[in-house]
Design an enzyme around this catalytic site. Sequence first.
Site, PDB file in Angstrom:
ATOM      1  N   PHE A   8       5.021   1.532  10.136  1.00 52.96           N
ATOM      2  CA  PHE A   8       4.839   2.028   8.765  1.00 52.96           C
ATOM      3  C   PHE A   8       3.734   1.214   8.106  1.00 52.96           C
ATOM      4  O   PHE A   8       3.813  -0.009   8.055  1.00 52.96           O
ATOM      5  CB  PHE A   8       6.124   1.907   7.932  1.00 52.96           C
ATOM      6  CG  PHE A   8       5.929   2.444   6.533  1.00 52.96           C
ATOM      7  CD1 PHE A   8       6.066   3.794   6.260  1.00 52.96           C
ATOM      8  CD2 PHE A   8       5.568   1.587   5.499  1.00 52.96           C
ATOM      9  CE1 PHE A   8       5.847   4.289   4.981  1.00 52.96           C
ATOM     10  CE2 PHE A   8       5.348   2.079   4.204  1.00 52.96           C
ATOM     11  CZ  PHE A   8       5.489   3.437   3.951  1.00 52.96           C
ATOM     12  N   LYS A  61       4.025  -7.001  -0.821  1.00 52.55           N
ATOM     13  CA  LYS A  61       5.398  -7.063  -1.350  1.00 52.55           C
ATOM     14  C   LYS A  61       5.826  -8.412  -1.963  1.00 52.55           C
ATOM     15  O   LYS A  61       5.910  -8.527  -3.167  1.00 52.55           O
ATOM     16  CB  LYS A  61       6.383  -6.645  -0.259  1.00 52.55           C
ATOM     17  CG  LYS A  61       6.292  -5.146   0.050  1.00 52.55           C
ATOM     18  CD  LYS A  61       7.447  -4.680   0.898  1.00 52.55           C
ATOM     19  CE  LYS A  61       7.537  -3.172   0.954  1.00 52.55           C
ATOM     20  NZ  LYS A  61       6.790  -2.520   2.038  1.00 52.55           N
ATOM     21  N   ASP A  95      -0.130  -6.491   9.991  1.00 50.67           N
ATOM     22  CA  ASP A  95       0.425  -6.052   8.709  1.00 50.67           C
ATOM     23  C   ASP A  95       1.655  -6.905   8.388  1.00 50.67           C
ATOM     24  O   ASP A  95       2.720  -6.704   8.963  1.00 50.67           O
ATOM     25  CB  ASP A  95       0.798  -4.562   8.805  1.00 50.67           C
ATOM     26  CG  ASP A  95       1.361  -4.000   7.501  1.00 50.67           C
ATOM     27  OD1 ASP A  95       1.728  -4.795   6.613  1.00 50.67           O
ATOM     28  OD2 ASP A  95       1.446  -2.759   7.390  1.00 50.67           O
TER      29      ASP A  95
HETATM   30  C1  LIG Z   1       5.905  -1.392   2.150  1.00 48.45           C
HETATM   31  C2  LIG Z   1       4.940  -1.491   3.240  1.00 48.45           C
HETATM   32  C3  LIG Z   1       3.637  -0.983   3.119  1.00 48.45           C
HETATM   33  C4  LIG Z   1       3.187  -0.219   1.906  1.00 48.45           C
HETATM   34  O1  LIG Z   1       3.202  -0.998   0.759  1.00 48.45           O
HETATM   35  P1  LIG Z   1       3.091  -0.301  -0.677  1.00 48.45           P
HETATM   36  O2  LIG Z   1       2.966  -1.466  -1.616  1.00 48.45           O
HETATM   37  O3  LIG Z   1       4.333   0.490  -0.877  1.00 48.45           O
HETATM   38  O4  LIG Z   1       1.881   0.549  -0.647  1.00 48.45           O
HETATM   39  C5  LIG Z   1       2.762  -1.194   4.166  1.00 48.45           C
HETATM   40  N1  LIG Z   1       3.127  -1.841   5.274  1.00 48.45           N
HETATM   41  C6  LIG Z   1       4.355  -2.343   5.431  1.00 48.45           C
HETATM   42  C7  LIG Z   1       4.698  -3.076   6.681  1.00 48.45           C
HETATM   43  C8  LIG Z   1       5.308  -2.170   4.438  1.00 48.45           C
HETATM   44  O5  LIG Z   1       6.547  -2.634   4.602  1.00 48.45           O
END
Ligand SMILES: *Cc1c(COP(=O)(O)O)cnc(C)c1O
Length: 403
Positions: free
Chosen positions: A131, A247, A218
């Site tokens: 994701f 986050k 990521d």
């Molecule tokens: C939540 C998340 C995203 C997206 O972040 P947003 O701030 O909602 O755009 C991207 N990569 C990972 C691994 C995530 O957990």
Amino acid sequence: MSTLSSHLMPTYARQPVAFVRGQASTLWDVEGRAYLDGLSGIAVNTLGHNHPALVAALREQVGQLIHTSNLYEVPLQAELADRLAALSGMDNVFFCNSGLEANEAALKMARKHGHEKGIAAPKTIVFEGAFHGRSIATLSATASAKVQKGFEPLVEGFVRLPINDLAAVEAAVRADPSIAAVFIESIQGEGGIRPATLDFLRGLRSVCTEHDILLMIDEVQCGIGRTGKWFAHQWAEIVPDVMPLAKGLGSGVPIGAVVAKGKAASLFGPGNHGTTFGGNPLAMRAGLATLAAIENEALLDNATQRGDQLVDGLRKGLASHMGSGVREIRGKGLMIGVELHRPCAGLVAESLRMGLLINVTQDSVIRLLPPLIIQSQEIEQLLEILVPLVRGFLEQSDTAQAA
Ligand SMILES: *Cc1c(COP(=O)(O)O)cnc(C)c1O
């Protein structure tokens, strides 16, 4: 309580509760009921709620300066970039406002790197279960058909491979010289708390170095201390070329960052990328206060210790269901998944009624992401609610299946 839906786009199936106040790991709803926060607003509230140092820093900053734009110097950006570079062993930072924005920047860097190598149509390897966000490019990098459906055509240039299969990556890289980057979560979050093995991460590091391919990790969900290291890939003792963050970095204030090392750190020059809000003084103060509190309060150690306590408690409490009902308990630090053999999304509402906030991802994985400040006795409290709830759910489904 009624659901407030009149003029909101119904993008979320929301739980029927609204919180009005929080303190540390506890939230209170409009009726004064207390809830233990086992989710941190999806790995965002690193310092829990109403953390005194964060609140003081933000109050002070609001009274001084909130936004000036990137047309001018923003000394707090330099300060936070220094901290992130020191903690990661990397070089340069671009600040933005969210996870998908950080990932968009990373994907642009992958293409730029490819073009600089003379590749006309550079590709990025991504993984099953991944994701990366919900913009057109990041949803294309994401592995979920549910996330992509209705938004085709997808962005091209992604090659999807199974996670933890280094031979597949090596074969893909050998077969296709247009691959410019590998993009992976150290631990998949939305994908069900699925870790890349440390050997796989190390293997990716050497393949990428050997072929001059960017390793982009990521860390939007698993970074910022959540697993007991500043960044989850540090368990493998590697350093990526590109690392998106978001986050947990601002403890609730929107912030994103993409950190880069070596050649990748100078891919973007004037005009290559930009943002209006990104890197504003308020978000920078939130980032600095979050990192300072993690250090001052030894929250990396706390994440490890409380995480071990939580996993031990889950293993003991669910021992009689392991392998039949509970498929696996996995994760690192305070990023924990309990995978059941059956879909269990209904547990979210049941747990809420018992005063505990949890999440279920991939239909059958209970996801726990408590704030890094959570205390030992709160972990006990969490277990006292969650263990009987899961046991009851499994015993109920057993009876239903037998009938
Ligand atoms: C939540 C998340 C995203 C997206 O972040 P947003 O701030 O909602 O755009 C991207 N990569 C990972 C691994 C995530 O957990």
